[in-house]
Scaffold this motif. Structure first.
Motif, short mmCIF file in Angstrom:
data_model
loop_
_atom_site.label_atom_id
_atom_site.label_comp_id
_atom_site.label_asym_id
_atom_site.label_seq_id
_atom_site.Cartn_x
_atom_site.Cartn_y
_atom_site.Cartn_z
N GLU B 128 41.05 29.55 31.84
CA GLU B 128 39.69 29.32 32.39
C GLU B 128 39.04 30.67 32.66
O GLU B 128 38.84 31.07 33.81
CB GLU B 128 39.76 28.47 33.66
N ILE B 129 38.66 31.35 31.60
CA ILE B 129 38.17 32.72 31.80
C ILE B 129 36.72 32.76 32.28
O ILE B 129 36.25 33.77 32.77
CB ILE B 129 38.33 33.58 30.52
N TYR B 130 36.02 31.66 32.17
CA TYR B 130 34.68 31.56 32.79
C TYR B 130 34.60 30.25 33.54
O TYR B 130 34.86 29.20 32.98
CB TYR B 130 33.56 31.64 31.75
N GLN B 131 34.24 30.31 34.80
CA GLN B 131 34.02 29.09 35.57
C GLN B 131 32.67 29.15 36.26
O GLN B 131 32.21 30.21 36.68
CB GLN B 131 35.13 28.90 36.61
N ASN B 132 32.04 27.98 36.37
CA ASN B 132 30.76 27.86 37.07
C ASN B 132 30.93 26.70 38.04
O ASN B 132 30.68 25.53 37.72
CB ASN B 132 29.65 27.60 36.04
N ALA B 133 31.43 27.05 39.24
CA ALA B 133 31.86 26.01 40.19
C ALA B 133 30.71 25.09 40.60
O ALA B 133 30.88 23.88 40.73
CB ALA B 133 32.47 26.67 41.42
N GLU B 134 29.53 25.67 40.78
CA GLU B 134 28.39 24.84 41.20
C GLU B 134 28.12 23.75 40.18
O GLU B 134 27.91 22.58 40.52
CB GLU B 134 27.16 25.74 41.36
N TRP B 135 28.14 24.15 38.91
CA TRP B 135 27.94 23.18 37.83
C TRP B 135 29.06 22.14 37.82
O TRP B 135 28.84 20.95 37.67
CB TRP B 135 27.87 23.92 36.49
N GLY B 136 30.29 22.62 38.05
CA GLY B 136 31.45 21.72 38.07
C GLY B 136 31.34 20.66 39.15
O GLY B 136 31.59 19.48 38.91
N PHE B 137 30.93 21.06 40.34
CA PHE B 137 30.83 20.09 41.44
C PHE B 137 29.70 19.08 41.20
O PHE B 137 29.82 17.90 41.53
CB PHE B 137 30.64 20.81 42.78
N ARG B 138 28.63 19.55 40.60
CA ARG B 138 27.55 18.59 40.26
C ARG B 138 28.04 17.55 39.27
O ARG B 138 27.64 16.38 39.33
CB ARG B 138 26.36 19.34 39.65
N GLN B 139 28.87 17.99 38.33
CA GLN B 139 29.37 17.06 37.34
C GLN B 139 30.35 16.07 37.98
O GLN B 139 30.42 14.91 37.60
CB GLN B 139 30.02 17.82 36.18
#
Lengths: 217, 217
Positions: B128-139
């Protein structure tokens, strides 16, 4: 008569308009405009009555059945006359067309759509109530990479899923329509993709898609 | 013999394993494991040779033709015997199944996948070399809303796309398999979805999917 809820110049609506024209079914539908810039597709009424996902196009059959999602609508239209030309006839054709169609969504069209809605003004502040610009820009970069991928595919074959025009071509066309609207250029070195697109733009189904609504309104 | 590159316990691989069993085609494939936790699906070699999008499952036919994307593989497998049972026979069935299948991806399975890869440790820091947590939680929130949507659908009908088991059920099953792995519970008030899932879990195709690789390795 069937009804299509869409927005005439939209890239996703283009997918269904092109499919309609390829199947010569234009005379069997009328269009009802959903004004994306007013956010009509995100209104609770539209979501409850027409499409839970809040997107266009949506096809409404004469008995009121609703079919959303471009791939699903294309499957429906292509199967109507029992002689599929866009979605494949054999198992192999179906598999390859669906793979390339999905890849065109993932790596190009949907990526550009996320860029538009998240890293540009999109449909305006009243409609784009949540934006994640970092995600949007990453998707833009993914789409440019996707253009290089499809360029490679089209160096070796005439159409996106092989030697026949299909739904997968339509999805790449929609991606390049969207890129054009956003002034996101196809890289100069993507010569095979550009040459293919020049031919695609001359297909009557692609050329005349926006005027379709006028003929019935 | 055909080959499937996958990861036995993966939710997307489950879609194809269930389809294989529903079509009684298990004996015609062998499995080759791609270790997602080692990031084997993101290696340049896998991407160049097997699937540009860097995902599993991928089906390889005897002549070397590669078919990636679960929907595409399911279309292929379902058409092999000329008697489709998962993807629809009539235009109407095809349209509705593809709509609900795509909706199950958008509103449930793919949303949970984004949550997993972006807002949890996912496959680990090396993958997981790039994560976008905000986007993840929205999903994740979108997926929980999606559970309520499918609960509503299953109050009124026996299966996701109507009165017949289809590819769309398989995609919702995969969504709930993924939710289960992440301990993201189906809300208690989603009784129709829970009742449907209890029945689905008893289908042999769903129950025995993970042991499939063992029988051929």
């Amino acid at each position: 008569m069937m009804k299509i809820y869409d927005f005439p110049r939209g890239p996703y609506p283009a997918r269904v308009r092109i499919a309609l024209a390829e199947k010569n079914l234009q005379s069997r539908v009328r269009f009802e405009m959903v004004d994306l810039y007013k956010g009509e597709h995100k209104q609770p009424g539209f979501i409850a009555a027409k499409n839970y996902s809040g997107t266009v196009p949506v096809l409404e059959l004469e008995d009121g059945t609703l079919i959303a999602e471009c791939t699903a609508i294309t499957e429906y239209l292509d199967a109507l006359d029992g002689a599929p030309t866009l979605t494949g006839r054999t198992a192999r054709e179906k598999g390859l067309i669906h793979m390339m169609n999905k890849r065109a969504e993932l790596e190009l069209l949907d990526a550009i759509s996320v860029y538009f809605h998240h890293a540009t003004p999109g449909l305006g502040p009243d409609v784009e109530i949540y934006q994640n610009a970092e995600w949007g820009f990453r998707q833009r970069d993914k789409a440019v990479k996707g253009m290089h991928y499809f360029n490679g595919v089209l160096k070796d074959q005439k159409f996106v899923a092989g030697d026949m025009f299909s739904m997968a071509d339509i999805t790449v066309i929609a991606g390049l329509i969207f890129a054009g609207l956003l002034k996101l250029p196809v890289p100069a070195e993507c010569e095979a993709l550009q040459a293919w697109y020049a031919i695609m733009r001359e297909r009557p189904s692609v050329k005349n898609r926006v005027t379709m609504s006028e003929s019935v309104s």
